[in-house]
Design a protein around this motif. Structure first.
Motif, PDB file in Angstrom:
ATOM      1  N   ILE A   1       0.839  -1.312  -0.128  1.00 22.87           N
ATOM      2  CA  ILE A   1      -0.013   0.083  -0.013  1.00 22.87           C
ATOM      3  C   ILE A   1       0.827   1.243  -0.145  1.00 22.87           C
ATOM      4  O   ILE A   1       0.694   2.242  -0.838  1.00 22.87           O
ATOM      5  N   ASN A   2       2.013   1.214   0.759  1.00 24.31           N
ATOM      6  CA  ASN A   2       2.751   2.427   0.990  1.00 24.31           C
ATOM      7  C   ASN A   2       3.615   2.738  -0.186  1.00 24.31           C
ATOM      8  O   ASN A   2       3.577   3.745  -0.818  1.00 24.31           O
ATOM      9  N   SER A   3       4.028   1.529  -0.879  1.00 29.03           N
ATOM     10  CA  SER A   3       4.791   1.761  -2.398  1.00 29.03           C
ATOM     11  C   SER A   3       3.850   2.151  -3.253  1.00 29.03           C
ATOM     12  O   SER A   3       4.375   2.940  -4.373  1.00 29.03           O
ATOM     13  N   LEU A   4       2.648   1.864  -3.551  1.00 31.69           N
ATOM     14  CA  LEU A   4       1.880   2.255  -4.510  1.00 31.69           C
ATOM     15  C   LEU A   4       1.367   3.491  -4.154  1.00 31.69           C
ATOM     16  O   LEU A   4       1.439   4.296  -5.418  1.00 31.69           O
ATOM     17  N   LEU A   5       1.408   4.160  -3.065  1.00 34.94           N
ATOM     18  CA  LEU A   5       1.082   5.460  -3.025  1.00 34.94           C
ATOM     19  C   LEU A   5       2.072   6.318  -2.950  1.00 34.94           C
ATOM     20  O   LEU A   5       1.974   7.717  -2.849  1.00 34.94           O
ATOM     21  N   GLY A   6       3.301   5.813  -2.843  1.00 40.95           N
ATOM     22  CA  GLY A   6       4.376   6.456  -2.786  1.00 40.95           C
ATOM     23  C   GLY A   6       4.753   7.498  -1.498  1.00 40.95           C
ATOM     24  O   GLY A   6       5.255   8.365  -1.579  1.00 40.95           O
ATOM     25  N   VAL A   7       4.367   6.797  -0.528  1.00 38.72           N
ATOM     26  CA  VAL A   7       4.373   7.265   0.622  1.00 38.72           C
ATOM     27  C   VAL A   7       4.946   6.427   1.961  1.00 38.72           C
ATOM     28  O   VAL A   7       4.495   5.245   1.576  1.00 38.72           O
ATOM     29  N   ARG A   8       5.942   6.829   2.618  1.00 41.75           N
ATOM     30  CA  ARG A   8       6.417   5.933   3.802  1.00 41.75           C
ATOM     31  C   ARG A   8       5.491   5.925   5.063  1.00 41.75           C
ATOM     32  O   ARG A   8       4.979   6.851   5.573  1.00 41.75           O
ATOM     33  N   GLY A   9       5.326   4.868   5.520  1.00 41.85           N
ATOM     34  CA  GLY A   9       4.449   4.834   7.018  1.00 41.85           C
ATOM     35  C   GLY A   9       3.201   5.193   7.126  1.00 41.85           C
ATOM     36  O   GLY A   9       2.612   5.371   8.185  1.00 41.85           O
ATOM     37  N   LEU A  10       2.501   5.268   5.922  1.00 42.98           N
ATOM     38  CA  LEU A  10       0.973   5.496   6.096  1.00 42.98           C
ATOM     39  C   LEU A  10       0.342   4.315   6.716  1.00 42.98           C
ATOM     40  O   LEU A  10      -0.518   4.457   7.432  1.00 42.98           O
ATOM     41  N   ALA A  11       0.622   3.031   5.913  1.00 42.64           N
ATOM     42  CA  ALA A  11       0.157   1.967   6.443  1.00 42.64           C
ATOM     43  C   ALA A  11       1.272   1.418   7.516  1.00 42.64           C
ATOM     44  O   ALA A  11       2.385   1.395   6.833  1.00 42.64           O
ATOM     45  N   ARG A  12       0.836   1.048   8.465  1.00 40.04           N
ATOM     46  CA  ARG A  12       2.023   0.506   9.416  1.00 40.04           C
ATOM     47  C   ARG A  12       2.724  -0.865   9.207  1.00 40.04           C
ATOM     48  O   ARG A  12       1.754  -1.746   8.877  1.00 40.04           O
ATOM     49  N   THR A  13       3.836  -0.880   8.931  1.00 35.25           N
ATOM     50  CA  THR A  13       4.666  -2.198   8.329  1.00 35.25           C
ATOM     51  C   THR A  13       5.425  -2.629   9.719  1.00 35.25           C
ATOM     52  O   THR A  13       5.741  -1.808  10.680  1.00 35.25           O
ATOM     53  N   SER A  14       5.864  -3.769   9.704  1.00 36.56           N
ATOM     54  CA  SER A  14       6.446  -4.667  10.808  1.00 36.56           C
ATOM     55  C   SER A  14       7.208  -5.846  10.409  1.00 36.56           C
ATOM     56  O   SER A  14       6.558  -6.653   9.556  1.00 36.56           O
ATOM     57  N   SER A  15       8.337  -5.900  10.883  1.00 36.80           N
ATOM     58  CA  SER A  15       8.643  -7.344  10.762  1.00 36.80           C
ATOM     59  C   SER A  15       8.114  -8.403  11.641  1.00 36.80           C
ATOM     60  O   SER A  15       8.401  -9.558  11.670  1.00 36.80           O
ATOM     61  N   THR A  16       7.259  -7.895  12.443  1.00 31.62           N
ATOM     62  CA  THR A  16       6.358  -8.986  13.504  1.00 31.62           C
ATOM     63  C   THR A  16       5.068  -9.117  12.795  1.00 31.62           C
ATOM     64  O   THR A  16       4.260  -8.193  12.561  1.00 31.62           O
ATOM     65  N   PRO A  17       5.037 -10.389  12.528  1.00 28.54           N
ATOM     66  CA  PRO A  17       3.697 -10.783  11.847  1.00 28.54           C
ATOM     67  C   PRO A  17       2.518 -10.370  12.827  1.00 28.54           C
ATOM     68  O   PRO A  17       2.708 -10.494  13.952  1.00 28.54           O
ATOM     69  N   GLY A  18       1.500 -10.247  12.080  1.00 26.19           N
ATOM     70  CA  GLY A  18       0.207  -9.888  12.727  1.00 26.19           C
ATOM     71  C   GLY A  18       0.188  -8.387  13.252  1.00 26.19           C
ATOM     72  O   GLY A  18      -0.793  -7.977  14.069  1.00 26.19           O
ATOM     73  N   ARG A  19       0.712  -7.596  12.628  1.00 28.33           N
ATOM     74  CA  ARG A  19       0.868  -6.245  13.064  1.00 28.33           C
ATOM     75  C   ARG A  19      -0.599  -5.555  12.675  1.00 28.33           C
ATOM     76  O   ARG A  19      -1.160  -4.604  13.811  1.00 28.33           O
ATOM     77  N   THR A  20      -1.244  -5.892  11.422  1.00 30.28           N
ATOM     78  CA  THR A  20      -2.266  -5.150  11.294  1.00 30.28           C
ATOM     79  C   THR A  20      -3.475  -6.053  11.630  1.00 30.28           C
ATOM     80  O   THR A  20      -3.567  -7.298  11.186  1.00 30.28           O
ATOM     81  N   GLN A  21      -4.205  -5.537  12.637  1.00 25.64           N
ATOM     82  CA  GLN A  21      -5.392  -6.429  13.426  1.00 25.64           C
ATOM     83  C   GLN A  21      -6.522  -6.094  13.239  1.00 25.64           C
ATOM     84  O   GLN A  21      -7.709  -6.716  13.374  1.00 25.64           O
ATOM     85  N   SER A  22      -6.666  -4.938  12.771  1.00 28.21           N
ATOM     86  CA  SER A  22      -8.271  -4.548  12.409  1.00 28.21           C
ATOM     87  C   SER A  22      -8.316  -3.993  11.027  1.00 28.21           C
ATOM     88  O   SER A  22      -7.307  -4.204  10.336  1.00 28.21           O
TER      89      SER A  22
END
Ligand code: GTP
Ligand code: MG
Length: 204
Positions: A48-69
């Motif tokens: 999502i971030n790379s499509l939009l060309g923004v960093r950090g809009l959607a939160r990324t993480s090396s820990t699986p299960g970051r996005t829960q909602s």
């Protein structure tokens, strides 16, 4: 046949709207939505971030299960991107797992204005059982969808070719967009799929 080069949409604004845990929290208007789904940690938020060309809009993480909602982003004031919780993170406690899948499957099953589901898989691995199950579900319920194989920068071109062939076979000859959030490979192909879905929804 030569394909006319389509103009790729210019992203003029992208904002996080809200995180929803239940249907009552989904945005109430009828704006079309594009959903991003796939295994936990496969790279949905990075995509999502790379499509939009923004960093950090959607939160990324090396820990699986970051996005829960279910996370809603408004793009150009006109349509939304929806970052769905990932599936298949084996180490999640059972009740957390159940909540994740309920949030995502509820959204997929019920949302009327969902115009495209982008199913993200890992180009390094063969599709998992759950990848195939999700694909069957999308087909069975006639949900417009497209497959994106991400993290392609992590493979040699030979490995990539081989894996894409295997994935194509597993997904019954579905077209696969090869992507990398690091190099930007596949950016235009992914946007073309999104634009086509938005146009189709508008025209019908
Ligand atoms: P959950 O929300 O936890 O399910 O994860 P997610 O699917 O949103 O994955 P996320 O975007 O957080 O990415 C997971 C990890 O993979 C991060 O460490 C990213 O930096 C990395 N990653 C994502 N996409 C790419 C890619 O195209 N190339 C490489 N090399 N790394 C990537
Ligand atoms: Mg995420």
């Amino acid at each position: 046949m030569k394909r006319a080069a389509a103009t790729i949409m210019k992203v003029t604004s992208a904002e996080f709207i809200k995180s929803a845990f239940e249907e009552t929290d989904w945005p109430g208007d009828r704006k079309p939505e594009i959903a991003f789904l796939g295994r936990s940690n496969v790279g949905k938020s990075s995509f999502i971030n790379s499509l939009l060309g923004v960093r950090g809009l959607a939160r990324t993480s090396s820990t699986p299960g970051r996005t829960q909602s279910v996370n809603f982003f408004l793009i150009n004031g006109k349509f939304r991107f929806v970052d769905l919780p990932g599936y298949g993170y084996a180490r999640a406690p059972r009740e957390v797992k159940a909540k994740w899948s309920a949030a995502a499957t509820d959204y997929l099953a019920k949302r009327d204005q969902l115009v495209l589901s982008i199913h993200i898989v890992d180009s390094r691995h063969e599709p998992t059982k759950q990848d195939l199950q999700l694909h069957e579900w999308l087909e069975h319920h006639q949900k417009p969808h497209t497959i994106v194989a991400t993290k392609s920068d992590k493979l040699s071109s030979n490995e990539l070719r081989r894996n894409i062939e295997l994935a194509k076979r597993a997904f019954k000859n579905e077209r696969i967009v090869v992507y990398s959030a690091v190099s930007g490979r596949g950016h235009d192909d992914a946007w073309n799929a999104i634009q086509a879905a938005l146009k189709h929804a508008k025209d019908s």
